[in-house]
Structures are given as structure tokens and as C-alpha cells.
Design a protein around this motif. Structure first.
Motif, short mmCIF file in Angstrom:
data_model
loop_
_atom_site.label_atom_id
_atom_site.label_comp_id
_atom_site.label_asym_id
_atom_site.label_seq_id
_atom_site.Cartn_x
_atom_site.Cartn_y
_atom_site.Cartn_z
N VAL A 278 2.56 51.36 41.82
CA VAL A 278 2.96 50.30 40.85
C VAL A 278 3.67 48.97 41.59
O VAL A 278 3.32 47.73 40.96
CB VAL A 278 3.97 50.80 39.74
N MET A 279 4.47 48.97 42.54
CA MET A 279 5.07 48.20 43.27
C MET A 279 4.01 47.30 43.82
O MET A 279 3.93 46.21 43.66
CB MET A 279 6.14 48.49 44.23
N ASN B 27 14.36 61.71 42.54
CA ASN B 27 13.62 62.12 44.05
C ASN B 27 12.68 63.02 43.80
O ASN B 27 12.71 64.25 44.02
CB ASN B 27 14.99 62.68 44.84
N ASP B 28 11.45 62.60 43.33
CA ASP B 28 10.34 63.35 43.01
C ASP B 28 9.16 62.81 43.88
O ASP B 28 8.83 61.45 43.50
CB ASP B 28 10.32 63.31 41.72
N LYS B 29 8.48 63.55 44.61
CA LYS B 29 7.26 63.07 45.55
C LYS B 29 6.13 62.38 44.65
O LYS B 29 5.77 61.11 44.98
CB LYS B 29 6.67 64.27 46.31
N ALA B 30 5.76 63.04 43.63
CA ALA B 30 4.83 62.22 42.86
C ALA B 30 5.34 60.96 42.03
O ALA B 30 4.38 59.92 41.91
CB ALA B 30 4.21 63.08 41.67
N VAL B 31 6.69 61.03 41.66
CA VAL B 31 7.12 59.69 40.90
C VAL B 31 6.95 58.60 41.89
O VAL B 31 6.74 57.63 41.42
CB VAL B 31 8.36 60.26 40.08
N LEU B 32 7.61 59.23 43.13
CA LEU B 32 7.88 57.68 44.17
C LEU B 32 6.51 57.46 44.69
O LEU B 32 6.46 56.06 44.74
CB LEU B 32 8.62 58.58 45.31
N SER B 33 5.66 58.33 44.79
CA SER B 33 4.38 57.92 45.25
C SER B 33 3.71 56.71 44.33
O SER B 33 2.99 55.81 44.65
CB SER B 33 3.47 59.06 45.35
N ASN B 34 3.80 57.38 42.97
CA ASN B 34 3.14 56.55 41.85
C ASN B 34 3.78 55.19 41.65
O ASN B 34 3.21 54.15 41.42
CB ASN B 34 2.96 57.15 40.43
N GLU C 2 -11.39 51.16 29.37
CA GLU C 2 -12.19 51.22 30.83
C GLU C 2 -10.84 51.00 31.89
O GLU C 2 -11.09 51.29 33.04
CB GLU C 2 -13.18 50.31 31.19
N ALA C 3 -9.66 50.52 31.34
CA ALA C 3 -8.80 50.24 32.35
C ALA C 3 -8.40 51.62 33.10
O ALA C 3 -8.10 51.42 34.37
CB ALA C 3 -7.42 49.70 31.81
N ALA C 4 -8.38 52.65 32.34
CA ALA C 4 -7.90 53.96 33.34
C ALA C 4 -8.92 54.16 34.18
O ALA C 4 -8.86 54.78 35.37
CB ALA C 4 -7.74 55.06 32.15
N SER C 5 -10.40 54.12 33.83
CA SER C 5 -11.35 54.18 34.77
C SER C 5 -11.02 53.57 36.07
O SER C 5 -11.42 54.04 37.21
CB SER C 5 -12.71 54.11 34.28
N ILE C 6 -10.94 52.07 35.94
CA ILE C 6 -10.83 51.24 36.97
C ILE C 6 -9.72 51.58 38.04
O ILE C 6 -9.61 51.59 39.19
CB ILE C 6 -10.54 49.77 36.69
N ALA C 7 -8.43 51.72 37.10
CA ALA C 7 -7.31 52.13 38.03
C ALA C 7 -7.47 53.51 38.63
O ALA C 7 -6.75 53.72 39.87
CB ALA C 7 -6.30 52.26 37.01
N LEU D 83 -1.94 52.37 33.76
CA LEU D 83 -2.16 53.53 34.05
C LEU D 83 -1.01 54.47 34.39
O LEU D 83 -0.49 55.35 34.11
CB LEU D 83 -3.40 53.80 34.67
N LEU D 84 -0.52 53.91 35.68
CA LEU D 84 0.61 54.62 36.34
C LEU D 84 1.91 54.52 35.60
O LEU D 84 2.58 55.60 35.49
CB LEU D 84 0.67 54.03 37.80
N THR D 85 2.24 53.44 35.01
CA THR D 85 3.50 53.54 34.22
C THR D 85 3.15 54.44 32.92
O THR D 85 4.36 54.98 32.54
CB THR D 85 3.77 52.08 33.46
N ALA D 86 2.31 54.37 32.36
CA ALA D 86 2.00 55.30 31.15
C ALA D 86 2.04 56.60 31.73
O ALA D 86 2.62 57.69 30.88
CB ALA D 86 0.51 55.09 30.46
#
Length: 214
Positions: A179-180, A168-175, A51-56, A109-112
């Protein structure tokens, strides 16, 4: 990878609470495996039940509906109730454990997702190394959702991440920013939980997170 990251965040928090001599000698004896299991209980429940993915997913989705949020709240409440069958928590400890569960799930979720998207684990580690470069004011900024609309702050942290080795990728930086945020909030909740539980006497400056996760 997620379990190693969460363990590293807990290590940073524990060292923050330890007396200087204890910190120098290491973490052995400061927190038992049973105490660690209690601290992790909500996060572990969410992770082990899938359920971690659902919460995240709900937490990071700006378009989450009221129904989505209510569903995530129900999942989180069930995890907390399971933990309360084994542990006696104050209301404060319950809230801190819930926060660890939520933000641990976001990190998982996001690191995966970043790894599945093609980044190596070493590259993902750059996110946590970059936390070491933030000052106290930056850490405090991440504790308020206002940072999401602070364009200047986001651009500055993005430049730090790119300089540290992220693409320098928008999605990578946003995620990575999410995470931070969750890393800062996880450490904050761990410190508060440990203080409420009577582990450690004061929360001084945290051990740089990059060091804790190295």
C-alpha cells in the motif's frame, strides 16, 4: 475508505504543485471537478466496472502467469480506451492515468482486505500516517521494485509501522508495504499528470501524506 484515500493522495499532489499562497488559501479553484474526473478516469472505470480487484490482484501476485498479465493489460487498455473517447491525452498523460488506475486499484483492494481481515479503518490509516515519517530516500526506494528484495529496508519500515500502531503480523505488514509503495507511485503519477496537463508550475516537496489524509 478507498475513495477518501485516493482523494487525499491527489490533495497532496495538488498542494505540491500550488504556489505557497495558493496552498495556504486551500485547493479551491486550482483544479475543477471536470479536471478531477479526467485525472481519475481510468481508476474510476476500473472501480466502477469491478475490475480494480483484477488489476490489483495481478500487480501484487508474484506468481501471476503471462495469461494473467495479458488479461489485466487488456482490462487496463479497455479502461484507457473508454477515457480516450471523452478526453484528448498525450502519450505521457495516458501513461500517468494508467499508473493512477493501477496503483489506485492496489490501494483499494489491499486496504479493503485489511479491513475485512479485522483491522479498523483508524488502524489502516496508520499506514498513511507512517508515510509522513519517511525521508526522501525512502520514498525513492519505493519507486523501484528492488525494495521487495531489500530485507534491511523492509524490516526498518516494518518497525516504523509497528511503532505507529499496526499489529506485528506478517501478512498485514506485507500488504501495508505494498500500500505504501502504491501510494508513493500514485502521488508521483498525479504530480506528473498535473504537470503534463499544465496544472501547477513545479513539483516541489510533497505535503506529508499523513497530513493530507488526516
Amino acid at each position: 475508505m478507498a475513495n477518501r484515500i485516493i482523494a487525499g493522495l491527489m490533495g497532496a499532489a495538488i498542494v505540491a504543485l500550488a504556489a505557497p499562497a495558493t496552498a495556504q488559501e486551500g485547493l479551491d479553484g486550482l483544479m475543477s471537478p471536470e479536471q478531477q474526473a479526467e485525472l481519475y478516469c481510468v481508476y474510476d472505470m476500473l472501480s466502477q466496472t469491478g475490475e480494480a480487484a483484477s488489476i490489483a490482484g495481478v500487480f501484487v501476485d508474484p506468481e501471476a502467469t503471462d495469461a494473467d498479465i495479458e488479461g489485466a493489460d487488456a482490462i487496463l487498455s479497455d479502461a484507457i480506451d473508454e477515457c480516450l473517447l471523452a478526453y484528448t491525452w498525450t502519450d505521457e498523460m495516458r501513461g500517468y492515468a494508467a499508473a493512477i488506475g493501477i496503483h489506485g486499484s492496489v490501494i483499494e483492494l489491499l486496504t479493503a482486505n485489511l479491513v475485512e481481515g479485522g483491522l479498523s479503518e483508524d488502524t489502516v490509516q496508520v499506514i498513511f500516517d507512517a508515510l509522513d515519517l519517511l525521508d526522501e530516500a525512502d520514498m525513492e526506494t519505493f519507486k523501484s521494485p528492488d525494495w521487495l528484495s531489500d530485507t534491511r529496508f523492509r524490516k526498518r519500515i516494518n518497525r516504523t509501522l509497528i511503532a505507529a500502531g499496526l499489529p506485528n503480523d506478517k501478512a498485514v505488514l506485507s500488504n501495508s508495504l505494498l500500500v505504501m509503495e502504491s501510494s508513493v507511485l500514485t502521488v508521483d503519477a498525479i504530480v506528473d499528470w498535473l504537470l503534463e496537463a499544465g496544472v501547477g508550475s513545479q513539483a516541489s516537496d510533497l505535503l506529508p501524506l499523513g497530513q493530507a489524509l488526516a
